[in-house]
Design an enzyme around this catalytic site. Structure first.
Site, short mmCIF file in Angstrom:
data_model
loop_
_atom_site.label_atom_id
_atom_site.label_comp_id
_atom_site.label_asym_id
_atom_site.label_seq_id
_atom_site.Cartn_x
_atom_site.Cartn_y
_atom_site.Cartn_z
N ILE A 1 0.84 -1.21 0.00
CA ILE A 1 0.00 0.00 0.00
C ILE A 1 0.87 1.26 0.00
O ILE A 1 0.42 2.33 0.39
CB ILE A 1 -1.00 -0.02 1.17
CG1 ILE A 1 -0.28 -0.16 2.52
CG2 ILE A 1 -1.99 -1.16 1.00
CD1 ILE A 1 -1.25 -0.10 3.72
N GLY A 2 2.10 1.07 -0.46
CA GLY A 2 3.03 2.20 -0.51
C GLY A 2 4.16 2.05 0.48
O GLY A 2 5.08 2.86 0.55
N PRO B 1 15.78 -0.38 6.23
CA PRO B 1 15.86 0.89 6.96
C PRO B 1 15.37 2.09 6.14
O PRO B 1 14.83 3.03 6.71
CB PRO B 1 17.36 1.04 7.26
CG PRO B 1 17.94 -0.31 7.09
CD PRO B 1 17.05 -1.08 6.15
N LYS C 1 8.45 -6.74 14.10
CA LYS C 1 7.25 -6.33 14.84
C LYS C 1 6.25 -5.52 14.00
O LYS C 1 5.06 -5.60 14.24
CB LYS C 1 7.65 -5.52 16.07
CG LYS C 1 8.18 -6.38 17.23
CD LYS C 1 8.39 -5.51 18.44
CE LYS C 1 8.76 -6.32 19.67
NZ LYS C 1 9.04 -5.41 20.81
N GLU D 1 2.15 1.85 12.00
CA GLU D 1 1.25 2.73 12.75
C GLU D 1 1.91 3.42 13.93
O GLU D 1 1.51 4.51 14.32
CB GLU D 1 0.02 1.93 13.22
CG GLU D 1 -0.33 0.93 12.15
CD GLU D 1 -1.74 0.45 12.05
OE1 GLU D 1 -2.67 1.21 12.27
OE2 GLU D 1 -1.90 -0.73 11.70
MO1 MOS Z 1 -4.31 0.07 9.53
S1 MOS Z 1 -5.52 1.51 10.33
O1 MOS Z 1 -4.89 -1.38 10.26
O2 MOS Z 1 -4.50 0.10 7.88
#
Ligand code: MOS
Length: 721
Positions: free
Chosen positions: A471-472, A598, A666, A670
């Site tokens: 998604i980028g 990185p 991990k 987000e």
């Molecule tokens: Mo995220 S808000 O689970 O794409």
């Protein structure tokens, strides 16, 4: 051509910087996104959304529109194919907005009421705008507020524990030397990925063939199949390139509309959302009203902890913004209480938006920590270190790894925290008051089952196939690096195929779980292939393929608290005559396990932190009480940080080994946003002496606060500054 197999030294690909494999295609325009893939005989659908916030559709006057140039069909509740939303999907019951055109009820402004299909997109749009829909309106309420009388505690939720309780909160609060009890609010916010949602659907060889922009086609296929009562094997969804998603790209109404239209017309149909439609149709972050109560000893050790969070949902679906969840991980106390409440209003259903729960929750919680530090006279970092729990405060489980302290130590060193004078309102530079603030960050490190195949090709290359979505984030590149290390070959010998549901089930790109989940499956398949090839022999023309499925291994993972952690630092300048807040510096230091690439990891973290800055100072969707729709629902009316707002942002990480973890990664999608708004609000307090408990920290709020301070001072209320 065939080559003999051979084992090479490990490449160290994971952990070294690599540009995106598809980067050149993207910057040259060669990469095609979902709204751009050409199809012969393509027809174009344009959605028509309700202009009233609540009521019934009395009539859709499609007659005149059907006579307009190029128009092929108008779908609405009177003629659309029937679907069923009476199923339980991967994430519980579906959001009824995907059950479009099935009834005459309108539960919010922007509910899809019709799809106009025409030969060209322009014709469809013109006809959609000409379509007359008549409504019977009913009184509506879109006014979210902390004291809304209809707020309730949901009985349960498939996504989050609604309430947790430990010990006698009131007794422990009474026994505390210092108590913080404050309320915080955050507004409605929208993701608005750069690429609008777009889907093309067609029936091809007895299968439904779809190009869509989404975060995971395993998920979207399963929902779509249930919705249309299809065998999932007869649905194929591809999404080669996705221009951002942030939680907004699951099964959305544009795709359902495209499938209905292609089913009726028997030719390919594309539906693309406009920005304005995205504000209504693909979810958003709920506004929140939160209360945090912390009772502590004089030295700042917690005795009582409570985080109450209220959010909004629609009248048709229960969604909880899980803002009170992070305290269950971050802080312990003898008495501990967290609870979510929601209010059903005549608004669209909110959804996950980058760090759902943790983003708004950390604003309240990490602001409250700063307020407690002030009251106790303890340094904010020291306060957090004194309250580091040994085990999960609510679960009692051990942490897989928890390097909060290392993040704060490294961050403090680089930020120059040791020289900080804790007193507020002291540092002036011309018209600016200067301050610094900090906050902790955390986000769950989940994993879900995936399948992968790895093929040794006769030309000496390797092909990895996994139904990941990029998604980028650089997922495609990350999988090449992971596979290269497992195969012990250079990454340029690895090709990666992703984003095609025919590749088999895999985790979504969501919940910061993608890389961790896919890397596990790719590693298992690649390890097996390497071992098989180590036995020697010639690669046959069809190659040698190994397959993995991590379902069982994921299920057998030991129960532990698994999370990423971080420390955020902000420096701000505030002009109390204009109300302007400028962020001058952000530093985030994270403990997120193994960092695969990185280059793209830093980009992800900086992106998240930029969102945090934007959340702190700019973003706020305001609903018009009369129309029930957001005012200025586009990227001009919805304020967000632009380049000129974004200063030097540094993101880095500390070593974070995860003992015994099968994959060690991990996830970082987000956590970058978490805690940033609190760090900035805490810095604004340090600059001005004024707490801002309502986001965003707009100039008018800064001015009003400064005015109050002046009035207090004039009235004889002495301030140390
Ligand atoms: Mo995220 S808000 O689970 O794409």
């Amino acid at each position: 051509m065939t080559t003999t197999t051979g084992v090479q030294a490990p490449t160290g690909a994971v952990g070294s910087a690599h540009t995106r494999l598809e980067g050149r295609d993207k910057v040259t325009g060669a990469a095609r996104f979902s709204g751009e893939v050409p199809f012969p005989e393509l027809a174009h659908g344009w959605l028509v959304l309700s202009t009233v916030p609540r009521g019934r559709i009395r009539s859709v006057q499609d007659g005149p529109v059907l006579d307009m140039p190029g128009v092929l069909a108008v779908l609405h509740q009177g003629n659309a194919p029937r679907v069923t939303i009476d199923y339980v999907g991967m994430l519980g019951r579906p959001n009824p907005v995907i059950g479009l055109f099935q009834h005459d009820r309108v539960p919010f402004a922007g509910w899809p009421v019709a799809l106009v299909v025409a030969e060209t997109s322009e014709q469809a749009r013109e006809a959609a705008e000409a379509l007359v829909v008549q409504y019977e309106t009913e009184p509506h309420d879109v006014d979210f507020r902390a004291d809304h009388p209809d707020a309730y505690t949901p009985r349960s939720s498939p996504m989050v524990e609604v309430e947790t309780t430990k010990g006698d909160l009131e007794a422990r609060l009474d026994a505390s030397t210092v108590v913080v009890d404050e309320e915080y609010t955050t507004p409605e916010e929208h993701h608005n990925a750069m690429e609008p949602h777009a889907a093309t659907a067609r029936w091809e060889g007895g299968r439904l063939d779809v190009i869509d922009s989404n975060q995971g086609s395993t998920w979207v296929v399963s929902e779509l199949a249930q919705l249309f009562s299809l065998d999932p094997a007869s649905v194929r969804i591809r999404s080669e390139h996705v221009g951002g998603a942030f939680g907004s790209k699951g099964l959305a109404p544009h795709l359902v509309a495209a499938v209905m239209a292609t089913t009726v017309l028997r030719r390919p149909v594309r539906v693309v959302l406009t920005r304005r439609q995205m504000f209504a149709l693909v979810g958003y972050r709920s506004p929140t009203a939160q209360r945090v109560r912390i009772g502590a000893d004089a030295d700042g050790r917690f005795r009582a902890f409570e985080h109450l969070a209220q959010s909004v949902t629609s009248t048709v679906h229960e969604f909880i913004e899980s803002s009170a969840a992070l305290g269950r991980v971050m802080y312990d106390a003898d008495a501990h209480h967290t609870r979510h409440r929601i209010v059903r209003l005549d608004v669209p259903t909110p959804t996950w938006m980058r760090a759902p729960g943790e983003a708004p929750g950390s604003f309240a919680l990490e602001s409250a920590l700063d307020e407690l530090a002030e009251k106790c006279g303890v340094d904010p970092i020291e306060l957090r270190l004194r309250n580091e729990p040994e085990r999960g405060p609510v679960s009692g489980l051990p942490f897989s790894s928890r390097n909060v302290a290392a993040c704060f130590e490294e961050g403090a060193r680089r930020f120059g925290w040791a020289d900080r004078d804790p007193r507020p309102g002291l540092r002036r530079e011309g018209r600016w008051l200067l301050g610094t603030g900090t906050a902790a960050a955390t986000y769950p490190s989940g994993v879900s089952p995936s399948t992968a195949t790895v093929t040794a090709e006769p030309d000496g290359g390797f092909t990895v196939r996994i139904n990941a979505a990029d998604i980028g984030t650089g997922a495609r590149t990350a999988m090449a690096l992971v596979a290269a290390d497992a195969l012990e070959v250079r990454p340029d010998r690895v090709r990666v195929r992703i984003a095609d549901s025919d590749l088999g089930p895999a985790a979504i790109a969501g919940g910061s779980m993608g890389t961790r989940s896919w890397a596990w499956a790719v590693t298992v398949a690649a390890n097996e292939l390497r071992e098989r090839m180590a036995l020697g022999g010639v690669v046959p023309p069809e190659g040698i393929t190994t397959r993995s499925d991590t379902a069982e291994a994921v299920g057998a993972l030991a129960a532990k608290e698994r999370h990423s952690f971080g420390a955020q630092f902000a420096q701000v300048a505030v002009d109390t005559d204009t109300g302007e807040v400028r962020v001058r510096r952000l530093l985030g230091v994270f403990a997120a396990g193994t960092i695969v690439n990185p280059l793209t990891a830093r980009s992800q973290l900086v992106g998240g932190m930029t969102w945090g800055l934007s959340m702190a100072l700019h973003e706020e969707a305001v609903r018009d009480r009369a129309t029930g729709a957001p005012v200025g629902a586009d990227l001009a009316g919805y304020h967000y940080a632009t380049h000129a707002d974004v200063p030097l942002i540094e993101a880095d990480w500390v070593d974070d080994p995860v003992p015994g973890d099968p994959i060690g990664i991990k996830g970082i999608g987000e956590i970058g946003i978490v805690g940033v708004a609190a760090a900035i609000a805490n810095a604004v307090w340090h600059a001005t002496g004024v707490r801002h408990r309502d986001l965003p920290i707009r100039p008018d709020r800064v001015l009003r606060a400064a005015e109050e301070v002046r009035r207090r001072e004039a009235g004889g209320g002495a301030r140390s500054a």
